[in-house]
Design a protein around this motif. Structure first.
Motif, PDB file in Angstrom:
ATOM      1  N   GLY A 124      44.308  47.210  35.658  1.00  0.00           N
ATOM      2  CA  GLY A 124      43.581  45.946  35.540  1.00  0.00           C
ATOM      3  C   GLY A 124      44.524  44.758  35.537  1.00  0.00           C
ATOM      4  O   GLY A 124      45.705  44.873  35.172  1.00  0.00           O
ATOM      5  N   LYS A 125      44.013  43.619  35.965  1.00  0.00           N
ATOM      6  CA  LYS A 125      44.838  42.402  35.996  1.00  0.00           C
ATOM      7  C   LYS A 125      45.385  42.092  34.600  1.00  0.00           C
ATOM      8  O   LYS A 125      44.701  42.311  33.594  1.00  0.00           O
ATOM      9  CB  LYS A 125      44.005  41.228  36.508  1.00  0.00           C
ATOM     10  CG  LYS A 125      43.862  41.229  38.018  1.00  0.00           C
ATOM     11  CD  LYS A 125      43.187  39.958  38.520  1.00  0.00           C
ATOM     12  CE  LYS A 125      43.094  39.985  40.040  1.00  0.00           C
ATOM     13  NZ  LYS A 125      42.071  39.054  40.541  1.00  0.00           N
ATOM     14  N   LYS A 126      46.595  41.568  34.577  1.00  0.00           N
ATOM     15  CA  LYS A 126      47.296  41.308  33.307  1.00  0.00           C
ATOM     16  C   LYS A 126      46.470  40.495  32.325  1.00  0.00           C
ATOM     17  O   LYS A 126      46.489  40.750  31.123  1.00  0.00           O
ATOM     18  CB  LYS A 126      48.611  40.570  33.576  1.00  0.00           C
ATOM     19  CG  LYS A 126      49.767  41.507  33.784  1.00  0.00           C
ATOM     20  CD  LYS A 126      51.110  40.900  33.381  1.00  0.00           C
ATOM     21  CE  LYS A 126      52.168  41.995  33.428  1.00  0.00           C
ATOM     22  NZ  LYS A 126      53.093  41.847  34.551  1.00  0.00           N
ATOM     23  N   GLU A 127      45.704  39.526  32.852  1.00  0.00           N
ATOM     24  CA  GLU A 127      44.965  38.658  31.924  1.00  0.00           C
ATOM     25  C   GLU A 127      43.847  39.404  31.189  1.00  0.00           C
ATOM     26  O   GLU A 127      43.296  38.888  30.223  1.00  0.00           O
ATOM     27  CB  GLU A 127      44.425  37.414  32.626  1.00  0.00           C
ATOM     28  CG  GLU A 127      43.538  37.676  33.831  1.00  0.00           C
ATOM     29  CD  GLU A 127      44.304  37.628  35.154  1.00  0.00           C
ATOM     30  OE1 GLU A 127      45.498  37.998  35.185  1.00  0.00           O
ATOM     31  OE2 GLU A 127      43.696  37.221  36.171  1.00  0.00           O
ATOM     32  N   LEU A 128      43.533  40.631  31.649  1.00  0.00           N
ATOM     33  CA  LEU A 128      42.537  41.431  30.930  1.00  0.00           C
ATOM     34  C   LEU A 128      43.173  42.160  29.743  1.00  0.00           C
ATOM     35  O   LEU A 128      42.472  42.762  28.923  1.00  0.00           O
ATOM     36  CB  LEU A 128      41.882  42.446  31.877  1.00  0.00           C
ATOM     37  CG  LEU A 128      41.118  41.854  33.071  1.00  0.00           C
ATOM     38  CD1 LEU A 128      40.696  42.958  34.044  1.00  0.00           C
ATOM     39  CD2 LEU A 128      39.889  41.080  32.585  1.00  0.00           C
ATOM     40  N   GLY A 129      44.504  42.095  29.667  1.00  0.00           N
ATOM     41  CA  GLY A 129      45.234  42.846  28.647  1.00  0.00           C
ATOM     42  C   GLY A 129      44.798  42.564  27.230  1.00  0.00           C
ATOM     43  O   GLY A 129      44.734  43.464  26.386  1.00  0.00           O
ATOM     44  N   PHE A 144      42.149  45.683  53.642  1.00  0.00           N
ATOM     45  CA  PHE A 144      41.277  44.510  53.781  1.00  0.00           C
ATOM     46  C   PHE A 144      41.766  43.334  52.942  1.00  0.00           C
ATOM     47  O   PHE A 144      41.018  42.394  52.707  1.00  0.00           O
ATOM     48  CB  PHE A 144      39.843  44.904  53.395  1.00  0.00           C
ATOM     49  CG  PHE A 144      39.360  46.108  54.166  1.00  0.00           C
ATOM     50  CD1 PHE A 144      39.105  45.998  55.520  1.00  0.00           C
ATOM     51  CD2 PHE A 144      39.212  47.339  53.543  1.00  0.00           C
ATOM     52  CE1 PHE A 144      38.685  47.108  56.258  1.00  0.00           C
ATOM     53  CE2 PHE A 144      38.793  48.449  54.265  1.00  0.00           C
ATOM     54  CZ  PHE A 144      38.529  48.336  55.629  1.00  0.00           C
ATOM     55  N   ASN A 145      43.015  43.428  52.507  1.00  0.00           N
ATOM     56  CA  ASN A 145      43.624  42.357  51.713  1.00  0.00           C
ATOM     57  C   ASN A 145      42.801  41.976  50.494  1.00  0.00           C
ATOM     58  O   ASN A 145      42.718  40.795  50.139  1.00  0.00           O
ATOM     59  CB  ASN A 145      43.867  41.110  52.570  1.00  0.00           C
ATOM     60  CG  ASN A 145      44.871  41.388  53.661  1.00  0.00           C
ATOM     61  OD1 ASN A 145      45.917  41.990  53.414  1.00  0.00           O
ATOM     62  ND2 ASN A 145      44.542  41.005  54.880  1.00  0.00           N
ATOM     63  N   LEU A 146      42.176  42.976  49.875  1.00  0.00           N
ATOM     64  CA  LEU A 146      41.408  42.686  48.664  1.00  0.00           C
ATOM     65  C   LEU A 146      42.339  42.663  47.464  1.00  0.00           C
ATOM     66  O   LEU A 146      43.430  43.256  47.491  1.00  0.00           O
ATOM     67  CB  LEU A 146      40.330  43.751  48.459  1.00  0.00           C
ATOM     68  CG  LEU A 146      39.252  43.841  49.537  1.00  0.00           C
ATOM     69  CD1 LEU A 146      38.413  45.091  49.345  1.00  0.00           C
ATOM     70  CD2 LEU A 146      38.355  42.603  49.494  1.00  0.00           C
ATOM     71  N   LYS A 147      41.887  41.994  46.431  1.00  0.00           N
ATOM     72  CA  LYS A 147      42.651  41.949  45.193  1.00  0.00           C
ATOM     73  C   LYS A 147      41.693  42.210  44.031  1.00  0.00           C
ATOM     74  O   LYS A 147      41.199  41.284  43.398  1.00  0.00           O
ATOM     75  CB  LYS A 147      43.297  40.570  45.061  1.00  0.00           C
ATOM     76  CG  LYS A 147      44.591  40.637  44.306  1.00  0.00           C
ATOM     77  CD  LYS A 147      45.322  39.325  44.407  1.00  0.00           C
ATOM     78  CE  LYS A 147      46.281  39.218  43.236  1.00  0.00           C
ATOM     79  NZ  LYS A 147      46.593  37.835  42.914  1.00  0.00           N
ATOM     80  N   PRO A 148      41.365  43.499  43.822  1.00  0.00           N
ATOM     81  CA  PRO A 148      40.384  43.811  42.782  1.00  0.00           C
ATOM     82  C   PRO A 148      40.874  43.385  41.395  1.00  0.00           C
ATOM     83  O   PRO A 148      42.086  43.315  41.171  1.00  0.00           O
ATOM     84  CB  PRO A 148      40.249  45.340  42.853  1.00  0.00           C
ATOM     85  CG  PRO A 148      41.344  45.828  43.714  1.00  0.00           C
ATOM     86  CD  PRO A 148      41.889  44.696  44.501  1.00  0.00           C
ATOM     87  N   ASP A 149      39.933  43.098  40.513  1.00  0.00           N
ATOM     88  CA  ASP A 149      40.307  42.804  39.130  1.00  0.00           C
ATOM     89  C   ASP A 149      40.755  44.086  38.448  1.00  0.00           C
ATOM     90  O   ASP A 149      41.655  44.079  37.613  1.00  0.00           O
ATOM     91  CB  ASP A 149      39.115  42.198  38.382  1.00  0.00           C
ATOM     92  CG  ASP A 149      38.684  40.905  39.024  1.00  0.00           C
ATOM     93  OD1 ASP A 149      39.437  39.918  38.910  1.00  0.00           O
ATOM     94  OD2 ASP A 149      37.627  40.889  39.694  1.00  0.00           O
ATOM     95  N   ILE A 150      40.081  45.173  38.813  1.00  0.00           N
ATOM     96  CA  ILE A 150      40.381  46.487  38.243  1.00  0.00           C
ATOM     97  C   ILE A 150      40.307  47.510  39.370  1.00  0.00           C
ATOM     98  O   ILE A 150      39.425  47.422  40.228  1.00  0.00           O
ATOM     99  CB  ILE A 150      39.338  46.861  37.161  1.00  0.00           C
ATOM    100  CG1 ILE A 150      39.389  45.867  35.992  1.00  0.00           C
ATOM    101  CG2 ILE A 150      39.544  48.292  36.665  1.00  0.00           C
ATOM    102  CD1 ILE A 150      38.280  46.074  34.950  1.00  0.00           C
TER     103      ILE A 150
END
Ligand SMILES: *Cc1c(COP(=O)(O)O)cnc(C)c1O
Length: 386
Positions: free
Chosen positions: A249-254, A225-231
């Motif tokens: 998780g997305k890099k910016e959550l690092g 579904f072409n989603l891009k979850p944060d986690i």
């Protein structure tokens, strides 16, 4: 009789699986079974897989365990493959529930907010955080109080979008609810949930513990579904049976998961990593295409052969995650036992659902042969049971 030293938290069938090869399992009596369970969605590559055996045996001879106080090339390799080298970071753990714990913790820390939105009939695990976001009262009975700040909404319901407000830390969902009855998320709804999350500054956590690792024909079900979850969280199929989980998780959550913020003694252990490394190599685009093709073939056949059987109310699922919803007059557990007697292992899910999670490597011809057995048993069900 046999399990008298073990808590009876499981309803166990009265035989043991002692060996396996490919998609075939054997019990202690020497009876052979065609496997439509993969454990519970774990052994996607089947049993006694040479490349996996070799990789784990090699690692056994090198080192079984080292703490997370030292660098790990293996963890880096697996993490890179798991995220396809893109804009995500990985935190390893040992199970699905732990992966979701990590996701919930990270979401709270990163947003500074405490509320979660989850969905009815969801399943996210048995530890307190994951249990708190699980939408099944039976599983929670006797264990209250859980996390207070959890709201539930109806899955696939556009009204649920109203519940996504700025005071949420995260929304957690499965793309196909597994334990909850093999309920498929609708693409349009999932995309609107994601859009609303973005609009309101809420993180989207996708639980891919059951749907991930090729089960639905993509590495992760959100790719359909072409989603891009944060986690997103992964476990079951990740190391084909060696305990492991991962929170991605997305890099910016690092910056919120820095030194000392989270950890686990066994997380990312070398044996699991050696196995996961092979699993991820095997689940290459050609392999996944083959799974999708097999699934297409099987779905055609299911709809043609099974949809008209009297006790079948509906058939739902995605890829090789299949739910056959049975008339309440036919008890799914009785069906499972009959299938066992005919040499086929299957699972159940909520709502009297016969659930099929065959190993991804099973040939299409074997899938069809198994479905024939199911058709045969179900065709006679209403007559004998009713
Ligand atoms: C199985 C499952 C879990 C829990 O995984 P465990 O390894 O048993 O803790 C969490 N989420 C989903 C969707 C699952 O299917």
């Amino acid at each position: 009789m046999m399990m008298k030293h073990v808590f009876s938290t499981y309803n166990r069938f009265p035989f043991q699986i002692v060996a396996g090869n490919g998609y075939e399992l054997m019990d202690e009596q020497g009876n052979k079974y065609r496997d439509f369970t993969s454990g519970i969605g774990v052994c996607g590559l089947g049993y006694n897989v040479k490349e996996l055996n070799d990789a784990v045996t090699k690692q056994l001879g090198l080192i079984w365990h080292t703490s997370n106080l030292y660098e790990s090339q293996l963890q880096e390799e697996v993490a890179c493959k798991l995220t396809k080298g893109k804009e995500y970071l990985v935190s390893f753990c040992n199970s699905g529930t732990e992966a979701n714990e990590a996701a919930l913790k990270l979401a709270r820390k990163a947003t500074g907010k405490k509320q979660f939105l989850a969905f009815n009939h969801s399943f996210h695990g048995r530890t307190y955080g994951s249990l708190s976001v699980t939408g099944n009262e039976e599983i929670k009975a006797g264990f209250l109080p859980l996390l207070e700040d959890v709201k539930f909404a109806a899955y696939n319901d556009f009204d649920a979008l109203e519940e996504i407000t700025t005071d949420l830390a995260a929304v957690i969902l499965e793309i196909v609810q597994g334990e909850g009855g093999v309920n498929c998320g609708q693409g349009e709804w999932l995309n609107e949930v994601q859009a609303k999350c973005h609009e309101k500054g809420v993180l989207l956590i996708v639980d891919e513990v059951q749907t991930g690792m090729g089960r639905t024909g993509k590495l992760f079900a959100f790719e359909h579904f072409n989603l891009k979850p944060d986690i997103y969280t992964v476990a079951k199929g990740l190391a084909n049976g060696i305990p492991v989980g991962a929170m991605v998780g997305k890099k910016e959550l690092g910056e919120y998961f820095g030194p000392g913020s989270h950890g686990s003694t066994f997380a990312g252990n070398p044996l699991a990593m050696a196995a996961a490394n092979v699993v991820l190599d095997k689940l290459n685009p050609d392999f996944l295409d083959a799974v999708e093709q097999k699934a297409e073939f099987v779905w055609h056949y299911l709809k043609q052969e099974l949809a008209n059987v009297d006790c079948v109310e509906d058939i739902t699922g995605l890829g090789l995650m299949i739910g056959i919803h049975l008339d309440e007059k036919v008890k799914v557990n009785a069906v499972i036992k009959k299938l066992q007697n005919k040499g086929l292992l299957t699972l159940s899910a909520h709502g009297n659902t016969l659930r099929l999670l065959p190993p991804l490597i099973i040939p299409a011809s074997e899938l069809l042969a198994g479905i024939e057995v199911i058709k045969d048993v179900l065709s006679k069900c209403l007559v004998t049971e009713g």
